[in-house]
Design an enzyme around this catalytic site. Structure first.
Site, mmCIF file in Angstrom:
data_model
loop_
_atom_site.group_PDB
_atom_site.id
_atom_site.type_symbol
_atom_site.label_atom_id
_atom_site.label_comp_id
_atom_site.label_asym_id
_atom_site.label_seq_id
_atom_site.Cartn_x
_atom_site.Cartn_y
_atom_site.Cartn_z
ATOM 1 N N HIS A 246 -5.577 -0.768 -3.471
ATOM 2 C CA HIS A 246 -6.978 -0.998 -3.058
ATOM 3 C C HIS A 246 -7.949 -0.533 -4.153
ATOM 4 C CE1 HIS A 246 -4.805 -1.435 0.661
ATOM 5 N NE2 HIS A 246 -4.555 -0.141 0.728
ATOM 6 N N SER B 217 0.832 -1.197 0.000
ATOM 7 C CA SER B 217 0.000 0.000 0.000
ATOM 8 C C SER B 217 0.874 1.257 0.000
ATOM 9 C CB SER B 217 -0.980 -0.049 1.174
ATOM 10 O OG SER B 217 -1.949 0.959 1.079
#
Length: 199
Positions: A153, A112
């Site tokens: 995401h 991430s």
């Protein structure tokens, strides 16, 4: 140069490292110390047989950072707040140490925020993470380990990052930066300039 850039980890992490000992950089999540995703991230690495050497950059001097990176098989930059992470990297000078060691061949795994900072800029995630958390950070230039600007995401399945936010990100930054949208469970394996998408 070898990079494995994930949205939220990948089954190939241990294979990518090719060893056991990994420097674990947790700074992006320092404001989420007790959040479930933080423990889940660590457990995901340990389940693949990796030994984590904790390396919090915000209170480790540069000499110790260098020593640790010289004693491990790879470095893992964990998820959390992208802007806070870059602020820590920049303010401590560890950005230069990590970049140099990765360019010398130390395998780099990003999760991430850790994947985002590896790219040319973190500006493209400013609709997902708030720049306000890092008020002293004026330059959003990333580590420049890849030309791709990872958007993690990207499936929109996490309530914090709905599909509308992902779409707004593409509309706002898609012409300015070479965005690479990654869903959780996907990763980019980058080795000597070759880029492979892993599902």
């Amino acid at each position: 140069m070898r990079l494995l850039l994930t949205s939220f980890q990948h089954p190939s992490m241990a294979q990518f490292i090719g060893g056991k000992r990994v420097a674990y950089i947790p700074d992006a999540a320092r404001s989420y110390a007790d959040a479930p995703f933080v423990q889940k991230e660590r457990e995901g690495l340990e389940k693949q047989g990796l030994e984590l050497i904790n390396l919090p950059l915000s209170h480790t001097d540069l000499a110790a950072v260098e020593t640790t990176l010289n004693a491990v098989d790879g470095v893992y930059v964990a998820g959390g707040e992208t802007f806070d992470l870059l602020q820590v990297l920049r303010s401590t000078g560890s950005d230069k140490v990590i970049t140099r060691r990765v360019r010398q061949g130390l395998p780099y795994i990003g999760c991430s925020a850790g994947s985002v900072v590896a790219g040319p800029t973190i500006e493209a995630v400013s609709l997902m993470d708030s720049p306000d958390i890092a008020p002293d950070l004026k330059d959003y230039t990333g580590l420049g380990l890849t030309e791709l600007a990872v958007i993690p995401h990207a499936s929109g399945s996490i309530s914090q990052f709905p599909i509308e936010t992902i779409a707004d990100t593409v509309r706002t930054y898609g012409e300015r930066w070479p965005l690479c949208l990654l869903r959780d469970g996907q990763a980019l394996w980058i080795e000597d300039g070759e880029v492979r998408l892993l599902n």
